[in-house]
Motif scaffolding. Structure first.
Motif, mmCIF file in Angstrom:
data_model
loop_
_atom_site.group_PDB
_atom_site.id
_atom_site.type_symbol
_atom_site.label_atom_id
_atom_site.label_comp_id
_atom_site.label_asym_id
_atom_site.label_seq_id
_atom_site.Cartn_x
_atom_site.Cartn_y
_atom_site.Cartn_z
ATOM 1 N N HIS A 236 1.221 -1.466 -0.269
ATOM 2 C CA HIS A 236 0.386 -0.183 0.000
ATOM 3 C C HIS A 236 0.446 1.112 0.057
ATOM 4 O O HIS A 236 -0.038 2.530 -0.857
ATOM 5 C CB HIS A 236 -1.196 0.131 1.148
ATOM 6 N N PRO A 240 -1.214 2.364 -3.272
ATOM 7 C CA PRO A 240 -2.044 2.112 -2.666
ATOM 8 C C PRO A 240 -3.419 1.285 -3.427
ATOM 9 O O PRO A 240 -3.266 1.137 -4.478
ATOM 10 C CB PRO A 240 -3.320 3.639 -3.147
ATOM 11 N N LEU A 241 -3.769 -0.239 -2.535
ATOM 12 C CA LEU A 241 -4.442 -0.578 -2.752
ATOM 13 C C LEU A 241 -5.759 -0.794 -2.834
ATOM 14 O O LEU A 241 -6.448 0.316 -1.709
ATOM 15 C CB LEU A 241 -4.782 -2.103 -1.745
ATOM 16 N N ILE A 268 -9.025 0.840 2.941
ATOM 17 C CA ILE A 268 -9.541 -0.632 2.022
ATOM 18 C C ILE A 268 -10.217 -2.088 1.787
ATOM 19 O O ILE A 268 -10.558 -1.806 2.926
ATOM 20 C CB ILE A 268 -7.526 -1.614 1.698
#
Length: 400
Positions: A236, A240-241, A268
């Motif tokens: 992340h 970014p997930l 997330i």
């Protein structure tokens, strides 16, 4: 457990308030394609606000399946993704779930799922291999601007056969993306997961490779599957997930220990696969069931041996007793329970039958109070679950 409830204002009544899954499926199967859907009224904003649960009101006087009008949001910021409250797992249409109808029938079912409001469809290059992506690509092509297809990378193939090895080298990720784009018949992969962690490739390199694909417009969002909280944090940081995908259901609650807390902290989303425990929680199996079609991985799973099936039926019996007075099937209870856990959880049940699709959609139609969920969980906690979820060789590919 989050006390927020996934609510729908529906009074689900029948004679004696008794649930009969077989009758439900029989009636649902008679509907077929092209049936008219009763109008639904959304009573909550579909803005994707992670702090709000969605509410739907519908008339439930017949067996017309619920059409999903509510939305949930996976991820946050520029990586967010607003999709239907329930997704659809395409895998079982040809892979690891035994005998299945022909391709034409499966394409028809994909169309029916879209008609019912499903906007997230999940596949992977390894399902088949490749055939499942091609099926999703063909079936969903008419709706390519209305739905999102998630797929995965991370396995090694030689001459179209899985070698049993993992491969998440950046150059391989790029090749998989190019090939998947062609099979899916799309210009951009909406959500690209690393299917399993490759111990030979740092997760930072994996995230960096997907980040490059995002910059080029070939991928829109990044996800990972079956990894630890530490791996999630590391990935992340680089890219970014949007979502983490892992097994999660009433019989496998390990993600609650470390995964769900870190996802909530980082913003997330979570996508549980096998939300009905590969069909077991639907009550369709017993100790006499055999998974020997040559295309069913349940044959090698410790939790699906005859001994485990016999012992674990006690789990389904509790669900049936709970559902009997609420007009719910055990499958519907399982999905509703998942939706109740967090507003950023989107299960992806799969099926090859319209009747099961209709049944799954109906899981959105019930109101269960926190006290009732506590009652159910208390009863289930008294049951000892027999059998591991994976044999040792497969368990080595997941991080707990």
């Amino acid at each position: 457990m989050d006390n927020k409830i996934f609510k729908t204002e529906l009074q689900h009544k029948d004679n004696g308030n008794e649930s009969n899954r077989r009758n439900f499926l029989k009636n649902a199967a008679l509907l077929g394609a092209g049936m008219s859907i009763l109008p639904l009224v959304t009573k909550a904003s579909s803005s994707g606000d992670r702090s709000q649960m969605n509410t739907v009101t519908t008339d439930n006087k017949d067996f017309s399946p619920t059409k999903i009008t509510t939305r949930r949001t996976l991820g946050s910021g520029n990586s967010s993704m607003e999709i239907s409250t329930l997704g659809f797992g395409v895998m079982g249409m040809n892979h690891h779930r035994g005998y299945h109808p022909d391709r034409k029938a499966m394409i028809k079912l994909l169309h029916q799922a879209v008609d019912q409001g499903v906007t997230l469809f999940d596949t992977a290059e390894t399902y088949g291999p490749f055939i499942n992506e091609e099926l999703a690509g063909e079936g969903l092509y008419p709706y390519r601007n209305k739905v999102a297809i998630a797929t995965k990378f991370g396995h090694q193939f030689v001459n179209g056969k899985h070698t049993g090895e993992l491969n998440s080298r950046p150059e391989h990720i790029r090749k998989v993306a190019e090939d998947s784009l062609k099979r899916l018949r799309v210009d951009t992969i909406e959500l690209f997961y690393q299917h399993r962690l490759d111990p030979k490739v740092p997760i930072e390199d994996v995230a960096g490779a997907v980040k490059d694909l995002i910059k080029e417009g070939k991928v829109r969002r990044f996800g990972v599957c079956e990894v630890s909280a530490q791996t999630i944090r590391r990935a992340h940081t680089v890219q970014p997930l949007t979502a983490v995908q892992s097994e999660y259901h009433l019989m496998w609650r390990e993600p609650e220990k470390e995964i769900l807390p870190v996802l909530e902290e980082l913003g997330i989303g979570f996508v549980p696969y096998s939300p009905i425990n590969r069909g077991f929680l639907g009550g369709d199996f017993n100790e006499h069931t055999r998974f020997n079609s040559g295309n069913d991985n349940r044959e090698i799973l410790p939790r699906f041996t005859p001994e485990a099936l016999r012992a674990n039926l006690a789990f389904v019996e509790v669900l049936n007793r709970f559902g009997k007075t609420r007009g719910m099937t055990s499958a519907q209870i399982s999905l509703a329970w998942l939706l109740n856990q967090k507003p950023w959880i989107v299960p992806i049940p799969g099926t090859t039958k319209f009747a099961h699709l209709a049944e799954n959609m109906r899981s959105l139609d019930f109101t269960i109070t926190p006290d009732e969920w506590h009652e159910l969980e208390s009863a289930l906690s008294k049951i000892t679950i027999i059998g591991d979820r994976y044999p040792a060789v497969l368990q080595n590919n997941v991080q707990n």
